[in-house]
Design a protein around this motif. Structure first.
Motif, PDB file in Angstrom:
ATOM      1  N   PHE A 142     -84.716   4.858 -56.227  1.00 36.21           N
ATOM      2  CA  PHE A 142     -84.647   3.467 -56.657  1.00 36.21           C
ATOM      3  C   PHE A 142     -85.157   2.602 -55.498  1.00 36.21           C
ATOM      4  N   VAL A 143     -86.074   1.679 -55.796  1.00 35.20           N
ATOM      5  CA  VAL A 143     -86.708   0.870 -54.753  1.00 35.20           C
ATOM      6  C   VAL A 143     -86.608  -0.612 -55.097  1.00 35.20           C
ATOM      7  N   CYS A 144     -86.025  -1.386 -54.187  1.00 36.59           N
ATOM      8  CA  CYS A 144     -86.037  -2.845 -54.306  1.00 36.59           C
ATOM      9  C   CYS A 144     -86.537  -3.408 -52.976  1.00 36.59           C
ATOM     10  N   GLU A 145     -86.592  -4.704 -52.868  1.00 42.69           N
ATOM     11  CA  GLU A 145     -87.155  -5.290 -51.651  1.00 42.69           C
ATOM     12  C   GLU A 145     -86.361  -4.910 -50.400  1.00 42.69           C
ATOM     13  N   HIS A 146     -85.070  -5.110 -50.441  1.00 41.12           N
ATOM     14  CA  HIS A 146     -84.272  -4.915 -49.231  1.00 41.12           C
ATOM     15  C   HIS A 146     -83.564  -3.566 -49.159  1.00 41.12           C
ATOM     16  N   GLY A 147     -83.608  -2.802 -50.235  1.00 44.52           N
ATOM     17  CA  GLY A 147     -82.977  -1.480 -50.227  1.00 44.52           C
ATOM     18  C   GLY A 147     -81.468  -1.527 -50.139  1.00 44.52           C
ATOM     19  N   SER A 148     -80.905  -2.713 -50.372  1.00 46.03           N
ATOM     20  CA  SER A 148     -79.467  -2.873 -50.191  1.00 46.03           C
ATOM     21  C   SER A 148     -78.803  -3.660 -51.304  1.00 46.03           C
ATOM     22  N   VAL A 149     -79.562  -3.948 -52.357  1.00 44.12           N
ATOM     23  CA  VAL A 149     -78.990  -4.739 -53.447  1.00 44.12           C
ATOM     24  C   VAL A 149     -79.206  -3.979 -54.755  1.00 44.12           C
ATOM     25  N   ALA A 195     -79.913  10.566 -56.774  1.00 39.89           N
ATOM     26  CA  ALA A 195     -80.726   9.386 -56.472  1.00 39.89           C
ATOM     27  C   ALA A 195     -80.522   8.910 -55.043  1.00 39.89           C
ATOM     28  N   ILE A 196     -81.559   8.250 -54.529  1.00 36.52           N
ATOM     29  CA  ILE A 196     -81.479   7.570 -53.246  1.00 36.52           C
ATOM     30  C   ILE A 196     -81.978   6.137 -53.447  1.00 36.52           C
ATOM     31  N   ALA A 197     -81.623   5.253 -52.524  1.00 30.18           N
ATOM     32  CA  ALA A 197     -82.063   3.854 -52.564  1.00 30.18           C
ATOM     33  C   ALA A 197     -82.977   3.598 -51.368  1.00 30.18           C
ATOM     34  N   ARG A 198     -84.039   2.849 -51.612  1.00 30.90           N
ATOM     35  CA  ARG A 198     -84.988   2.500 -50.563  1.00 30.90           C
ATOM     36  C   ARG A 198     -85.411   1.044 -50.732  1.00 30.90           C
ATOM     37  N   GLY A 199     -85.997   0.479 -49.669  1.00 28.90           N
ATOM     38  CA  GLY A 199     -86.483  -0.897 -49.708  1.00 28.90           C
ATOM     39  C   GLY A 199     -87.885  -1.001 -49.147  1.00 28.90           C
ATOM     40  N   THR A 200     -88.648  -1.956 -49.663  1.00 33.66           N
ATOM     41  CA  THR A 200     -89.991  -2.190 -49.137  1.00 33.66           C
ATOM     42  C   THR A 200     -89.945  -3.024 -47.861  1.00 33.66           C
ATOM     43  N   ALA A 201     -88.871  -3.780 -47.667  1.00 30.31           N
ATOM     44  CA  ALA A 201     -88.632  -4.555 -46.445  1.00 30.31           C
ATOM     45  C   ALA A 201     -87.121  -4.531 -46.203  1.00 30.31           C
ATOM     46  N   PRO A 202     -86.591  -3.368 -45.775  1.00 31.61           N
ATOM     47  CA  PRO A 202     -85.140  -3.202 -45.720  1.00 31.61           C
ATOM     48  C   PRO A 202     -84.420  -4.185 -44.795  1.00 31.61           C
ATOM     49  N   GLU A 203     -83.266  -4.612 -45.270  1.00 30.66           N
ATOM     50  CA  GLU A 203     -82.352  -5.420 -44.468  1.00 30.66           C
ATOM     51  C   GLU A 203     -81.581  -4.465 -43.562  1.00 30.66           C
ATOM     52  N   SER A 204     -80.952  -4.998 -42.549  1.00 29.15           N
ATOM     53  CA  SER A 204     -80.199  -4.131 -41.640  1.00 29.15           C
ATOM     54  C   SER A 204     -78.807  -3.783 -42.176  1.00 29.15           C
ATOM     55  N   VAL A 205     -78.286  -4.609 -43.082  1.00 31.25           N
ATOM     56  CA  VAL A 205     -76.944  -4.367 -43.633  1.00 31.25           C
ATOM     57  C   VAL A 205     -76.924  -4.684 -45.125  1.00 31.25           C
ATOM     58  N   LEU A 216     -86.480   2.233 -45.292  1.00 27.17           N
ATOM     59  CA  LEU A 216     -87.800   1.886 -45.771  1.00 27.17           C
ATOM     60  C   LEU A 216     -88.312   2.912 -46.784  1.00 27.17           C
ATOM     61  N   PHE A 217     -88.904   2.417 -47.865  1.00 25.04           N
ATOM     62  CA  PHE A 217     -89.555   3.281 -48.850  1.00 25.04           C
ATOM     63  C   PHE A 217     -90.888   3.734 -48.273  1.00 25.04           C
ATOM     64  N   GLU A 218     -91.073   5.048 -48.196  1.00 26.99           N
ATOM     65  CA  GLU A 218     -92.279   5.623 -47.610  1.00 26.99           C
ATOM     66  C   GLU A 218     -92.874   6.667 -48.543  1.00 26.99           C
ATOM     67  N   ILE A 249     -95.349  -0.931 -55.881  1.00 20.92           N
ATOM     68  CA  ILE A 249     -95.361   0.291 -55.066  1.00 20.92           C
ATOM     69  C   ILE A 249     -96.373   1.309 -55.590  1.00 20.92           C
ATOM     70  N   ALA A 250     -97.270   0.857 -56.456  1.00 18.14           N
ATOM     71  CA  ALA A 250     -98.234   1.767 -57.083  1.00 18.14           C
ATOM     72  C   ALA A 250     -99.075   2.522 -56.060  1.00 18.14           C
ATOM     73  N   LYS A 251     -99.461   1.880 -54.972  1.00 18.37           N
ATOM     74  CA  LYS A 251    -100.275   2.558 -53.958  1.00 18.37           C
ATOM     75  C   LYS A 251     -99.506   3.700 -53.298  1.00 18.37           C
ATOM     76  N   ILE A 252     -98.231   3.501 -53.057  1.00 17.37           N
ATOM     77  CA  ILE A 252     -97.424   4.551 -52.422  1.00 17.37           C
ATOM     78  C   ILE A 252     -97.148   5.672 -53.411  1.00 17.37           C
ATOM     79  N   VAL A 253     -96.807   5.313 -54.639  1.00 17.82           N
ATOM     80  CA  VAL A 253     -96.506   6.332 -55.647  1.00 17.82           C
ATOM     81  C   VAL A 253     -97.778   7.095 -56.003  1.00 17.82           C
ATOM     82  N   GLY A 254     -98.863   6.384 -56.196  1.00 14.91           N
ATOM     83  CA  GLY A 254    -100.163   7.007 -56.411  1.00 14.91           C
ATOM     84  C   GLY A 254    -100.229   8.056 -57.501  1.00 14.91           C
ATOM     85  N   GLY A 255     -99.434   7.921 -58.548  1.00 13.55           N
ATOM     86  CA  GLY A 255     -99.462   8.887 -59.640  1.00 13.55           C
ATOM     87  C   GLY A 255     -98.818  10.219 -59.304  1.00 13.55           C
ATOM     88  N   LYS A 256     -98.143  10.313 -58.158  1.00 15.18           N
ATOM     89  CA  LYS A 256     -97.519  11.575 -57.733  1.00 15.18           C
ATOM     90  C   LYS A 256     -96.173  11.817 -58.418  1.00 15.18           C
TER      91      LYS A 256
END
Length: 167
Positions: free
Chosen positions: A39-46, A68-78, A101-103, A120-127
């Motif tokens: 699961f990916v949102c901006e901050h990875g914490s909401v 499942a795991i949670a990730r963020g494109t610009a993660p917050e620290s808390v 960070l989502f990588e 996040i289409a570029k990172i996912v890239g159809g994989k």
């Protein structure tokens, strides 16, 4: 004649040992590892954190092989206090959760990526299969409404995964 008996004995022994090893290999390989959901949102914490917690709880209750795991494109620290407290009141302890960070490495081995308002289409890239859950209510402005909408989506996803895994 004796040489033939020895050869038959050796062949029988080899076949027997091979079958045992093969049988052990089948047993070991038949243990299923959980399918990996990100699961990916901006901050990875909401939104992604709420989705991850409810998803993991629900699949565990149903005995499904997903994690499942949670990730963020610009993660917050808390984790924001309203999210931490909201999840705590539902029985989830996220006091030690650290947004990450989502990588591209998160996509490898993932069977499903779910994003919240993130391109996040570029990172996912159809994989991996990718679902976009965009335009859901804001969690920080109205926790209950935002959480309920995420949980509704999570429940629908789990129902879909259950149906697709059924024989």
């Amino acid at each position: 004649m004796r040489l033939l008996s020895i050869r038959i004995l050796l062949c029988t022994l080899a076949v027997s040992c091979g079958a045992q090893v093969l049988g052990q290999g089948i047993t070991t390989n038949s243990v299923r590892r959980p399918a990996h959901v990100v699961f990916v949102c901006e901050h990875g914490s909401v939104k992604s954190l709420i989705a991850m917690e409810y998803f993991n709880h629900s699949v565990q209750e149903r005995g499904l092989a997903y994690r499942a795991i949670a990730r963020g494109t610009a993660p917050e620290s808390v984790v924001p206090s309203s999210v931490r407290e909201g999840l705590r009141s539902a029985g989830f302890d996220v006091s030690h959760f650290v947004p990450q960070l989502f990588e591209a490495s998160d996509v490898e081995g993932a069977s499903l990526i779910v994003s919240f308002d993130q391109d996040i289409a570029k990172i996912v890239g159809g994989k991996a299969r990718h679902l976009a859950w965009d335009n859901l209510p804001g969690v920080l402005t109205d926790y209950t409404r935002g959480r309920d909408e995420i949980v509704r989506h999570v429940d629908e996803l789990i129902d879909e995964l259950t149906r697709s895994a059924a024989p």
